[in-house]
Scaffold this motif. Structure first.
Motif, PDB file in Angstrom:
ATOM      1  N   ARG A 187       0.975  -0.882  -0.258  1.00  0.00           N
ATOM      2  CA  ARG A 187      -0.364   0.150  -0.005  1.00  0.00           C
ATOM      3  C   ARG A 187       0.391   1.411  -0.381  1.00  0.00           C
ATOM      4  N   SER A 188       2.497   1.663   0.564  1.00  0.00           N
ATOM      5  CA  SER A 188       2.542   2.194   0.751  1.00  0.00           C
ATOM      6  C   SER A 188       3.541   2.590  -1.108  1.00  0.00           C
ATOM      7  N   LEU A 189       3.908   1.421  -1.682  1.00  0.00           N
ATOM      8  CA  LEU A 189       4.171   1.970  -2.711  1.00  0.00           C
ATOM      9  C   LEU A 189       2.885   2.254  -3.683  1.00  0.00           C
ATOM     10  N   GLU A 190       1.846   1.733  -3.332  1.00  0.00           N
ATOM     11  CA  GLU A 190       0.993   2.541  -4.006  1.00  0.00           C
ATOM     12  C   GLU A 190       0.422   3.588  -3.654  1.00  0.00           C
ATOM     13  N   ARG A 191       0.974   4.028  -2.919  1.00  0.00           N
ATOM     14  CA  ARG A 191       0.282   5.615  -2.436  1.00  0.00           C
ATOM     15  C   ARG A 191       2.020   6.737  -2.691  1.00  0.00           C
ATOM     16  N   ILE A 192       2.814   6.264  -3.134  1.00  0.00           N
ATOM     17  CA  ILE A 192       3.633   6.804  -3.745  1.00  0.00           C
ATOM     18  C   ILE A 192       3.990   7.149  -5.059  1.00  0.00           C
ATOM     19  N   ARG A 193       3.046   6.336  -5.480  1.00  0.00           N
ATOM     20  CA  ARG A 193       3.054   6.102  -7.171  1.00  0.00           C
ATOM     21  C   ARG A 193       1.682   6.903  -7.485  1.00  0.00           C
ATOM     22  N   GLU A 194       0.540   7.138  -6.127  1.00  0.00           N
ATOM     23  CA  GLU A 194      -0.274   7.540  -6.539  1.00  0.00           C
ATOM     24  C   GLU A 194       0.242   9.786  -6.428  1.00  0.00           C
ATOM     25  N   MET A 195       1.186   9.478  -5.945  1.00  0.00           N
ATOM     26  CA  MET A 195       1.530  11.088  -5.652  1.00  0.00           C
ATOM     27  C   MET A 195       2.535  10.951  -6.340  1.00  0.00           C
ATOM     28  N   ASN A 196       3.692  10.363  -6.856  1.00  0.00           N
ATOM     29  CA  ASN A 196       4.091  10.587  -8.580  1.00  0.00           C
ATOM     30  C   ASN A 196       3.178  11.266  -9.495  1.00  0.00           C
ATOM     31  N   ALA A 197       1.875  10.333 -10.069  1.00  0.00           N
ATOM     32  CA  ALA A 197       1.097  10.869 -10.860  1.00  0.00           C
ATOM     33  C   ALA A 197       0.500  12.039 -10.977  1.00  0.00           C
ATOM     34  N   ALA A 198       0.611  11.970  -9.702  1.00  0.00           N
ATOM     35  CA  ALA A 198      -0.289  13.754  -9.050  1.00  0.00           C
ATOM     36  C   ALA A 198       0.325  14.815  -9.388  1.00  0.00           C
ATOM     37  N   GLY A 199       1.848  14.224  -9.693  1.00  0.00           N
ATOM     38  CA  GLY A 199       2.886  15.281 -10.068  1.00  0.00           C
ATOM     39  C   GLY A 199       3.855  16.028  -9.127  1.00  0.00           C
ATOM     40  N   ALA A 200       3.733  14.807  -7.587  1.00  0.00           N
ATOM     41  CA  ALA A 200       4.974  15.222  -6.778  1.00  0.00           C
ATOM     42  C   ALA A 200       6.794  14.609  -8.001  1.00  0.00           C
ATOM     43  N   ALA A 201       7.805  14.792  -7.392  1.00  0.00           N
ATOM     44  CA  ALA A 201       8.729  14.264  -7.736  1.00  0.00           C
ATOM     45  C   ALA A 201       8.566  13.691  -6.957  1.00  0.00           C
ATOM     46  N   LEU A 202       9.795  12.901  -6.686  1.00  0.00           N
ATOM     47  CA  LEU A 202      10.633  11.510  -5.812  1.00  0.00           C
ATOM     48  C   LEU A 202      11.891  11.114  -6.010  1.00  0.00           C
ATOM     49  N   VAL A 203      12.546  11.136  -4.857  1.00  0.00           N
ATOM     50  CA  VAL A 203      13.524  10.957  -4.028  1.00  0.00           C
ATOM     51  C   VAL A 203      13.520   9.707  -3.756  1.00  0.00           C
ATOM     52  N   LEU A 204      14.026   8.577  -3.715  1.00  0.00           N
ATOM     53  CA  LEU A 204      14.061   7.280  -3.213  1.00  0.00           C
ATOM     54  C   LEU A 204      14.943   6.968  -2.357  1.00  0.00           C
ATOM     55  N   VAL A 205      15.512   6.649  -1.781  1.00  0.00           N
ATOM     56  CA  VAL A 205      16.721   6.149  -0.908  1.00  0.00           C
ATOM     57  C   VAL A 205      16.293   4.406  -0.175  1.00  0.00           C
ATOM     58  N   THR A 206      17.066   3.724  -0.496  1.00  0.00           N
ATOM     59  CA  THR A 206      16.250   1.844  -0.624  1.00  0.00           C
ATOM     60  C   THR A 206      17.442   0.977  -0.918  1.00  0.00           C
ATOM     61  N   HIS A 207      17.788   0.249  -0.278  1.00  0.00           N
ATOM     62  CA  HIS A 207      18.675  -1.332  -1.002  1.00  0.00           C
ATOM     63  C   HIS A 207      17.833  -2.498  -1.823  1.00  0.00           C
ATOM     64  N   ASN A 208      15.962  -1.963  -1.444  1.00  0.00           N
ATOM     65  CA  ASN A 208      15.663  -2.381  -2.205  1.00  0.00           C
ATOM     66  C   ASN A 208      15.507  -2.622  -3.867  1.00  0.00           C
ATOM     67  N   LEU A 209      16.580  -3.300  -4.482  1.00  0.00           N
ATOM     68  CA  LEU A 209      17.118  -2.860  -6.464  1.00  0.00           C
ATOM     69  C   LEU A 209      15.605  -2.961  -6.506  1.00  0.00           C
ATOM     70  N   TRP A 210      14.498  -3.481  -6.787  1.00  0.00           N
ATOM     71  CA  TRP A 210      13.151  -3.750  -6.830  1.00  0.00           C
ATOM     72  C   TRP A 210      12.271  -2.783  -6.787  1.00  0.00           C
ATOM     73  N   ALA A 211      12.583  -1.840  -6.364  1.00  0.00           N
ATOM     74  CA  ALA A 211      11.604  -0.837  -5.525  1.00  0.00           C
ATOM     75  C   ALA A 211      12.427   0.175  -6.991  1.00  0.00           C
ATOM     76  N   VAL A 212      13.724   0.915  -6.878  1.00  0.00           N
ATOM     77  CA  VAL A 212      14.193   1.287  -7.318  1.00  0.00           C
ATOM     78  C   VAL A 212      13.966   1.405  -9.031  1.00  0.00           C
ATOM     79  N   ASN A 213      14.170   0.105  -8.840  1.00  0.00           N
ATOM     80  CA  ASN A 213      13.344  -0.199 -10.991  1.00  0.00           C
ATOM     81  C   ASN A 213      12.506  -0.133 -11.066  1.00  0.00           C
ATOM     82  N   SER A 214      11.379  -0.014 -10.565  1.00  0.00           N
ATOM     83  CA  SER A 214      10.621  -0.369 -11.124  1.00  0.00           C
ATOM     84  C   SER A 214       9.511   1.272 -10.132  1.00  0.00           C
ATOM     85  N   MET A 215      10.006   2.150  -9.874  1.00  0.00           N
ATOM     86  CA  MET A 215       9.790   3.479  -9.505  1.00  0.00           C
ATOM     87  C   MET A 215      10.610   4.623  -9.992  1.00  0.00           C
TER      88      MET A 215
END
Length: 409
Positions: A187-215
């Motif tokens: 659900r967190s991923l969904e919320r972040i994607r929704e905010m980005n789709a609404a125009g918010a830029a995203l800076v993501l720090v994570t060791h989860n390479l799947w999240a980085v690659n998909s988002m």
């Protein structure tokens, strides 16, 4: 007239002084015996420069100590650069340490307003978002309880709900995707994607390479405070782990996708329609069956491979080769891989089935060049009975979709 960047980082360097200054009576003694020890300087960030436009998605990756979190804190205004400047021309939401701004003595209800006020939200804005915050957090039954009695997961969910309720131009996220259970992460991923789709830029720090690659459309690889790569996810990850990434499965998008490196002449020949683990919760040492429905649109030479990964995408078991003859005949098939015993530790794991080109199996690589890939989540309860690198004994079966699988499989 050129658009003003949303984020402008110019020659940012952050240094920390490492010393052992005396704080006892000896510090009052003049001369060498009373002087502070020589200090050394640790450079967490070294001449960092980049810009971002509205709606951009940027991932920051690198080993521990590379400077990722420090750079995010500079953008959030928590850490001041030693040299250079970092400017954010807009409103931002910071998801760095969820729940860190809560007053432990206040109730969940009171902390929604307290934390929202710290983030710059007005009282009317918080009231307008209150029901949405409570619903997303899932802690409605505990809102009258002091936050000090909340579990770590409850504080994280409420903190995330408050932080993402703000209407912002920039979202700063640091390892939030590693907090909470699988459903909260989804659900967190969904919320972040929704905010980005609404125009918010995203800076993501994570060791989860799947999240980085998909988002993220852009990735910066940091090493000892310096930018090593500033480019596409494929470019950054190839430098970081030695291989380009495969596009991972989105839990809500179905079970089919194409790999980055699928040659055009074979793309679309095979589709994985669905995949599931039966059952999806077992005890260590029990049996499990991975069932996939695969459609062969055009005859091809390939091989079915099953891999087992931890929740952090580390390979846990040797790859299992499955049947391949059916790929020569167009149609829809049910493929089952029965593992009589799964002797692994407690935790969440992922079985991944891929159809690989016959002449390009890449069986020794983490990210195979695949015709199609799909994943099934699995949870294990029980004791540690094995370590990474185990060999699974797998019984495979293939049946046309018109026939039903045998019972018990």
């Amino acid at each position: 007239m050129a658009q003003e960047p949303l984020v402008h980082v110019e020659h940012v360097t952050k240094e920390y002084r490492l010393s052992q200054e005396r704080t006892n009576a000896r510090a009052l003694i003049p001369g060498r015996r009373g002087e502070a020890a020589e200090s050394t300087t640790f450079r967490a960030l070294n001449d960092i420069s980049f810009t971002m436009q509205p709606g951009d998605t940027l991932g920051l990756i690198g080993h521990n100590g590379a400077g990722k979190s420090t750079l995010l804190r500079v953008l959030a205004g928590i850490v001041e650069p030693s040299r250079g400047q970092a400017v954010v021309n807009g409103r931002f939401a910071s998801l760095i340490e969820l729940g860190i701004g809560f007053d432990q003595e206040l109730t969940g209800h009171e902390n929604v307003f307290f934390a929202g006020d710290i983030m710059g939200m007005s009282k009317s804005e918080i009231r307008g978002k209150y029901d949405e915050i409570v619903e997303f957090s899932g802690v409605s039954e505990f809102l009258d309880m002091p936050v000090k009695r909340y579990s770590t997961g409850m504080r994280a969910r409420l903190g995330f709900a408050v932080a993402t309720a703000i209407d912002c131009d920039l979202l700063l996220v640091d390892e939030v995707l590693s907090v909470g259970d699988f459903d909260f992460q989804r659900r967190s991923l969904e919320r972040i994607r929704e905010m980005n789709a609404a125009g918010a830029a995203l800076v993501l720090v994570t060791h989860n390479l799947w999240a980085v690659n998909s988002m993220c459309d852009r990735v910066i690889l940091l090493d000892h405070g310096r930018i090593v790569v500033d480019g596409t996810p494929a470019e950054a990850m190839k430098q970081y782990i030695g291989e380009e990434p495969a596009t991972e499965l989105d839990p809500e998008a179905g079970a089919t996708f194409e790999d980055f490196r699928v040659p055009p002449e074979i793309a679309g020949k095979v589709k994985i329609d669905s995949i599931q683990a039966i059952p999806d919760v077992i005890r260590s040492g029990e049996a499990i069956t991975i069932r996939a429905t695969i459609t062969v649109n055009e005859a091809c030479e390939g091989v079915v491979v099953m891999s087992l990964f931890t929740s952090e995408r580390a390979v846990f078991a040797e790859r299992e080769l499955g049947p391949s003859d059916f790929l020569a005949s167009p149609g829809t098939y049910i493929i089952e891989a029965e593992v009589p015993s799964v002797p692994m530790a407690m935790g969440r794991f992922q079985f991944r089935i891929a159809v690989l080109p016959q002449d390009d199996r890449h069986l020794d690589q983490i990210f195979p060049a695949a015709l199609a890939v799909a994943s099934a989540e699995m949870k294990i309860d029980g004791e540690v009975l094995a370590r990474p690198g185990l060999k699974l004994r797998t019984n495979w079966s293939v049946q046309p979709v018109s026939q039903q699988p045998q019972s018990g499989q």
